[in-house]
Motif scaffolding. Sequence first.
Motif, PDB file in Angstrom:
ATOM      1  N   LYS A  71       4.825   1.824   5.771  1.00 34.26           N
ATOM      2  CA  LYS A  71       4.768   0.718   4.822  1.00 34.26           C
ATOM      3  C   LYS A  71       5.643   1.078   3.632  1.00 34.26           C
ATOM      4  O   LYS A  71       5.389   2.053   2.936  1.00 34.26           O
ATOM      5  CB  LYS A  71       3.339   0.455   4.350  1.00 34.26           C
ATOM      6  N   PHE A  72       6.678   0.283   3.444  1.00 37.78           N
ATOM      7  CA  PHE A  72       7.544   0.463   2.288  1.00 37.78           C
ATOM      8  C   PHE A  72       6.913  -0.242   1.091  1.00 37.78           C
ATOM      9  O   PHE A  72       6.067  -1.130   1.249  1.00 37.78           O
ATOM     10  CB  PHE A  72       8.944  -0.091   2.579  1.00 37.78           C
ATOM     11  N   GLU A  73       7.325   0.123  -0.092  1.00 37.01           N
ATOM     12  CA  GLU A  73       6.696  -0.349  -1.325  1.00 37.01           C
ATOM     13  C   GLU A  73       6.563  -1.864  -1.413  1.00 37.01           C
ATOM     14  O   GLU A  73       5.534  -2.378  -1.832  1.00 37.01           O
ATOM     15  CB  GLU A  73       7.474   0.178  -2.535  1.00 37.01           C
ATOM     16  N   ASP A  80       6.522  -4.087   1.030  1.00 37.00           N
ATOM     17  CA  ASP A  80       5.946  -4.721   2.217  1.00 37.00           C
ATOM     18  C   ASP A  80       4.507  -5.149   1.955  1.00 37.00           C
ATOM     19  O   ASP A  80       3.775  -4.480   1.216  1.00 37.00           O
ATOM     20  CB  ASP A  80       5.971  -3.765   3.410  1.00 37.00           C
ATOM     21  N   HIS A  88      13.169   0.121  10.506  1.00 35.12           N
ATOM     22  CA  HIS A  88      12.657   1.227   9.689  1.00 35.12           C
ATOM     23  C   HIS A  88      13.734   2.297   9.483  1.00 35.12           C
ATOM     24  O   HIS A  88      13.858   2.862   8.399  1.00 35.12           O
ATOM     25  CB  HIS A  88      11.417   1.835  10.326  1.00 35.12           C
ATOM     26  N   ARG A  97      16.042   1.188   6.735  1.00 30.62           N
ATOM     27  CA  ARG A  97      15.438   1.269   5.399  1.00 30.62           C
ATOM     28  C   ARG A  97      15.227   2.716   4.954  1.00 30.62           C
ATOM     29  O   ARG A  97      15.449   3.046   3.790  1.00 30.62           O
ATOM     30  CB  ARG A  97      14.126   0.498   5.369  1.00 30.62           C
ATOM     31  N   ILE A  98      14.789   3.563   5.866  1.00 26.53           N
ATOM     32  CA  ILE A  98      14.565   4.975   5.524  1.00 26.53           C
ATOM     33  C   ILE A  98      15.851   5.598   4.975  1.00 26.53           C
ATOM     34  O   ILE A  98      15.822   6.338   4.009  1.00 26.53           O
ATOM     35  CB  ILE A  98      14.064   5.762   6.756  1.00 26.53           C
ATOM     36  N   GLU A 137      14.661   5.191   1.114  1.00 21.59           N
ATOM     37  CA  GLU A 137      13.554   4.416   0.562  1.00 21.59           C
ATOM     38  C   GLU A 137      12.230   5.169   0.768  1.00 21.59           C
ATOM     39  O   GLU A 137      11.961   5.718   1.826  1.00 21.59           O
ATOM     40  CB  GLU A 137      13.503   3.046   1.261  1.00 21.59           C
ATOM     41  N   GLU A 138      11.395   5.172  -0.272  1.00 23.81           N
ATOM     42  CA  GLU A 138      10.076   5.806  -0.202  1.00 23.81           C
ATOM     43  C   GLU A 138       9.127   4.930   0.608  1.00 23.81           C
ATOM     44  O   GLU A 138       9.220   3.708   0.577  1.00 23.81           O
ATOM     45  CB  GLU A 138       9.534   5.987  -1.621  1.00 23.81           C
ATOM     46  N   PHE A 139       8.188   5.571   1.324  1.00 26.45           N
ATOM     47  CA  PHE A 139       7.246   4.824   2.147  1.00 26.45           C
ATOM     48  C   PHE A 139       5.916   5.556   2.260  1.00 26.45           C
ATOM     49  O   PHE A 139       5.798   6.723   1.894  1.00 26.45           O
ATOM     50  CB  PHE A 139       7.827   4.577   3.549  1.00 26.45           C
TER      51      PHE A 139
END
Length: 189
Positions: free
Chosen positions: A17-19, A21, A73, A76-77, A99-101
Amino acid sequence: MDKKVYSPFEIHNCAIKFEKDEKADRIGCMGSIEENADMKVVTKKCEGIEETVSSRPTGTGELKMTLHIRWEHYVRIFGMKFEELKPGVYAYGKNSRHEEFCLTGEVSNEYDQKMLKAYPRVMVTDGKAMKVTNGEEEVAEMELTAKFMPDEHGMGTYEAMLEEVQESETLQQEWNENFNAEGLYVPAA
């Protein structure tokens, strides 16, 4: 055999789950995950001899994962999507920002006892890497190294043994879809 001994054996139902989402999504297929928490060792010496040693977790650590990851994903990562590129075109370079998740999963032992696992703040620390070999009989898993970091409570990881949790079905669903550490704490009196 002592069935009270818990030995992690398999990991399933990993979600990311990204921030921004609304809820978590299955990451793909996790092959393995290895966690190594960072520690701060504090020593006290008296006349050059260590008198006491204490260890304190920092809330940070490293994750090593092997997996098959969903494309959205992966992009985005590694921060590969740029508005100035045509749809379906991605790039990786000095303007990419990983990206942080949040990462969650279910770890089972050999007796199928389930432990929920969560890393509320994770960021991949590897650069993008790929190896393709023609003629292989098995599709190779991707290897990723990531850093987990403490949340607002100072915790880098959370675990819950389902057989010890009241309302375990509700917790399991919330944990996998929208992990939120706030719901895990006992309200202050």
